[in-house]
Design a protein around this motif. Sequence first.
Motif, PDB file in Angstrom:
ATOM      1  N   ALA A   1      39.723  14.639  38.043  1.00  0.00           N
ATOM      2  CA  ALA A   1      40.657  15.624  38.590  1.00  0.00           C
ATOM      3  C   ALA A   1      40.245  17.038  38.193  1.00  0.00           C
ATOM      4  O   ALA A   1      40.298  17.967  39.009  1.00  0.00           O
ATOM      5  CB  ALA A   1      42.078  15.327  38.119  1.00  0.00           C
ATOM      6  N   LEU A   2      39.789  17.190  36.963  1.00  0.00           N
ATOM      7  CA  LEU A   2      39.327  18.489  36.491  1.00  0.00           C
ATOM      8  C   LEU A   2      38.073  18.919  37.251  1.00  0.00           C
ATOM      9  O   LEU A   2      37.969  20.064  37.702  1.00  0.00           O
ATOM     10  CB  LEU A   2      39.059  18.417  34.987  1.00  0.00           C
ATOM     11  CG  LEU A   2      38.729  19.705  34.276  1.00  0.00           C
ATOM     12  CD1 LEU A   2      39.814  20.748  34.473  1.00  0.00           C
ATOM     13  CD2 LEU A   2      38.534  19.422  32.788  1.00  0.00           C
ATOM     14  N   ALA A   3      37.132  18.004  37.428  1.00  0.00           N
ATOM     15  CA  ALA A   3      35.909  18.310  38.183  1.00  0.00           C
ATOM     16  C   ALA A   3      36.253  18.674  39.627  1.00  0.00           C
ATOM     17  O   ALA A   3      35.680  19.610  40.196  1.00  0.00           O
ATOM     18  CB  ALA A   3      34.944  17.128  38.138  1.00  0.00           C
ATOM     19  N   ASN A   4      37.194  17.956  40.219  1.00  0.00           N
ATOM     20  CA  ASN A   4      37.596  18.244  41.597  1.00  0.00           C
ATOM     21  C   ASN A   4      38.252  19.616  41.709  1.00  0.00           C
ATOM     22  O   ASN A   4      38.015  20.348  42.676  1.00  0.00           O
ATOM     23  CB  ASN A   4      38.553  17.166  42.116  1.00  0.00           C
ATOM     24  CG  ASN A   4      37.867  15.840  42.318  1.00  0.00           C
ATOM     25  OD1 ASN A   4      36.640  15.740  42.370  1.00  0.00           O
ATOM     26  ND2 ASN A   4      38.658  14.779  42.409  1.00  0.00           N
ATOM     27  N   ALA A   5      39.073  19.982  40.729  1.00  0.00           N
ATOM     28  CA  ALA A   5      39.715  21.297  40.733  1.00  0.00           C
ATOM     29  C   ALA A   5      38.678  22.402  40.592  1.00  0.00           C
ATOM     30  O   ALA A   5      38.758  23.439  41.265  1.00  0.00           O
ATOM     31  CB  ALA A   5      40.758  21.386  39.623  1.00  0.00           C
ATOM     32  N   LEU A   6      37.684  22.191  39.750  1.00  0.00           N
ATOM     33  CA  LEU A   6      36.612  23.167  39.585  1.00  0.00           C
ATOM     34  C   LEU A   6      35.821  23.304  40.882  1.00  0.00           C
ATOM     35  O   LEU A   6      35.540  24.419  41.338  1.00  0.00           O
ATOM     36  CB  LEU A   6      35.696  22.764  38.430  1.00  0.00           C
ATOM     37  CG  LEU A   6      34.518  23.691  38.150  1.00  0.00           C
ATOM     38  CD1 LEU A   6      34.987  25.105  37.879  1.00  0.00           C
ATOM     39  CD2 LEU A   6      33.707  23.167  36.990  1.00  0.00           C
ATOM     40  N   ARG A   7      35.474  22.183  41.483  1.00  0.00           N
ATOM     41  CA  ARG A   7      34.753  22.196  42.751  1.00  0.00           C
ATOM     42  C   ARG A   7      35.566  22.925  43.824  1.00  0.00           C
ATOM     43  O   ARG A   7      35.050  23.753  44.572  1.00  0.00           O
ATOM     44  CB  ARG A   7      34.426  20.779  43.206  1.00  0.00           C
ATOM     45  CG  ARG A   7      33.584  20.704  44.465  1.00  0.00           C
ATOM     46  CD  ARG A   7      33.212  19.267  44.836  1.00  0.00           C
ATOM     47  NE  ARG A   7      32.399  18.642  43.797  1.00  0.00           N
ATOM     48  CZ  ARG A   7      32.841  17.725  42.930  1.00  0.00           C
ATOM     49  NH1 ARG A   7      34.081  17.284  42.976  1.00  0.00           N
ATOM     50  NH2 ARG A   7      32.024  17.222  42.019  1.00  0.00           N
ATOM     51  N   GLY A   8      36.857  22.640  43.889  1.00  0.00           N
ATOM     52  CA  GLY A   8      37.723  23.285  44.865  1.00  0.00           C
ATOM     53  C   GLY A   8      37.774  24.794  44.685  1.00  0.00           C
ATOM     54  O   GLY A   8      37.755  25.545  45.658  1.00  0.00           O
TER      55      GLY A   8
ATOM     56  N   ALA B   1      41.136  38.902  42.188  1.00  0.00           N
ATOM     57  CA  ALA B   1      41.507  38.063  43.337  1.00  0.00           C
ATOM     58  C   ALA B   1      41.297  36.596  42.997  1.00  0.00           C
ATOM     59  O   ALA B   1      42.129  35.739  43.342  1.00  0.00           O
ATOM     60  CB  ALA B   1      40.697  38.462  44.565  1.00  0.00           C
ATOM     61  N   TYR B   2      40.204  36.283  42.304  1.00  0.00           N
ATOM     62  CA  TYR B   2      39.942  34.913  41.858  1.00  0.00           C
ATOM     63  C   TYR B   2      41.043  34.434  40.916  1.00  0.00           C
ATOM     64  O   TYR B   2      41.583  33.333  41.059  1.00  0.00           O
ATOM     65  CB  TYR B   2      38.575  34.850  41.170  1.00  0.00           C
ATOM     66  CG  TYR B   2      38.390  33.669  40.256  1.00  0.00           C
ATOM     67  CD1 TYR B   2      38.136  32.407  40.762  1.00  0.00           C
ATOM     68  CD2 TYR B   2      38.490  33.815  38.876  1.00  0.00           C
ATOM     69  CE1 TYR B   2      37.983  31.314  39.917  1.00  0.00           C
ATOM     70  CE2 TYR B   2      38.326  32.738  38.028  1.00  0.00           C
ATOM     71  CZ  TYR B   2      38.075  31.487  38.555  1.00  0.00           C
ATOM     72  OH  TYR B   2      37.923  30.411  37.714  1.00  0.00           O
ATOM     73  N   LEU B   3      41.392  35.258  39.928  1.00  0.00           N
ATOM     74  CA  LEU B   3      42.395  34.874  38.938  1.00  0.00           C
ATOM     75  C   LEU B   3      43.767  34.647  39.572  1.00  0.00           C
ATOM     76  O   LEU B   3      44.559  33.848  39.073  1.00  0.00           O
ATOM     77  CB  LEU B   3      42.480  35.931  37.834  1.00  0.00           C
ATOM     78  CG  LEU B   3      41.251  36.038  36.933  1.00  0.00           C
ATOM     79  CD1 LEU B   3      41.376  37.254  36.021  1.00  0.00           C
ATOM     80  CD2 LEU B   3      41.025  34.764  36.138  1.00  0.00           C
ATOM     81  N   ASP B   4      44.055  35.336  40.672  1.00  0.00           N
ATOM     82  CA  ASP B   4      45.341  35.207  41.355  1.00  0.00           C
ATOM     83  C   ASP B   4      45.343  34.133  42.438  1.00  0.00           C
ATOM     84  O   ASP B   4      46.390  33.824  42.995  1.00  0.00           O
ATOM     85  CB  ASP B   4      45.734  36.549  41.988  1.00  0.00           C
ATOM     86  CG  ASP B   4      46.058  37.605  40.949  1.00  0.00           C
ATOM     87  OD1 ASP B   4      46.435  37.237  39.809  1.00  0.00           O
ATOM     88  OD2 ASP B   4      45.928  38.804  41.267  1.00  0.00           O
ATOM     89  N   HIS B   5      44.194  33.547  42.725  1.00  0.00           N
ATOM     90  CA  HIS B   5      44.071  32.567  43.806  1.00  0.00           C
ATOM     91  C   HIS B   5      44.753  31.248  43.415  1.00  0.00           C
ATOM     92  O   HIS B   5      44.657  30.809  42.267  1.00  0.00           O
ATOM     93  CB  HIS B   5      42.583  32.324  44.100  1.00  0.00           C
ATOM     94  CG  HIS B   5      42.324  31.629  45.373  1.00  0.00           C
ATOM     95  ND1 HIS B   5      42.478  30.272  45.527  1.00  0.00           N
ATOM     96  CD2 HIS B   5      41.914  32.113  46.576  1.00  0.00           C
ATOM     97  CE1 HIS B   5      42.164  29.936  46.760  1.00  0.00           C
ATOM     98  NE2 HIS B   5      41.825  31.040  47.426  1.00  0.00           N
ATOM     99  N   PRO B   6      45.445  30.594  44.350  1.00  0.00           N
ATOM    100  CA  PRO B   6      46.104  29.319  44.042  1.00  0.00           C
ATOM    101  C   PRO B   6      45.150  28.246  43.497  1.00  0.00           C
ATOM    102  O   PRO B   6      45.544  27.459  42.623  1.00  0.00           O
ATOM    103  CB  PRO B   6      46.702  28.884  45.388  1.00  0.00           C
ATOM    104  CG  PRO B   6      46.857  30.148  46.157  1.00  0.00           C
ATOM    105  CD  PRO B   6      45.744  31.051  45.705  1.00  0.00           C
ATOM    106  N   SER B   7      43.901  28.220  43.968  1.00  0.00           N
ATOM    107  CA  SER B   7      42.940  27.233  43.447  1.00  0.00           C
ATOM    108  C   SER B   7      42.627  27.489  41.981  1.00  0.00           C
ATOM    109  O   SER B   7      42.437  26.554  41.204  1.00  0.00           O
ATOM    110  CB  SER B   7      41.649  27.240  44.267  1.00  0.00           C
ATOM    111  OG  SER B   7      41.885  26.745  45.557  1.00  0.00           O
ATOM    112  N   HIS B   8      42.570  28.757  41.598  1.00  0.00           N
ATOM    113  CA  HIS B   8      42.341  29.072  40.189  1.00  0.00           C
ATOM    114  C   HIS B   8      43.560  28.680  39.356  1.00  0.00           C
ATOM    115  O   HIS B   8      43.430  28.170  38.248  1.00  0.00           O
ATOM    116  CB  HIS B   8      42.024  30.548  39.976  1.00  0.00           C
ATOM    117  CG  HIS B   8      41.960  30.899  38.519  1.00  0.00           C
ATOM    118  ND1 HIS B   8      43.045  31.399  37.829  1.00  0.00           N
ATOM    119  CD2 HIS B   8      40.968  30.751  37.608  1.00  0.00           C
ATOM    120  CE1 HIS B   8      42.712  31.561  36.560  1.00  0.00           C
ATOM    121  NE2 HIS B   8      41.462  31.175  36.392  1.00  0.00           N
TER     122      HIS B   8
END
Length: 111
Positions: free
Chosen positions: A21-28, A76-83
């Motif tokens: 799940a962690l790897a998938n979140a990083l990939r996403g 923008a990265y830090l505020d992104h929902p994926s982050h």
Amino acid sequence: MIAHVVLFRPRATLTADERQALANALRGAVEGIPQIKRATIGKRILLNRPGYETLMAEHYEYSAILEFESEADLRAYLDHPSHNALGTLLFTSAEALLAYDFRSASLAELQ
């Protein structure tokens, strides 16, 4: 260029599914956030050199280095929902975690 540097040591009790799940979140995050210009993920190697690794106060098993063209892109990265999803997983999965941001500089600029 700005580098977002994360050092991470997962909890010893992390299951295979939690790691995935962690790897998938990083990939996403890496694939889904256009402000990331470059991403490098690494697993620490140990060279067993006397006085080298033993001088480190902490052992971090993994690194993630994400590069951005500007501070605005990093924000923008830090505020992104994926982050946000990735950050939640990292903090709940980590035994130890560091995150720092660095603006690239030439050697002449450091003097």
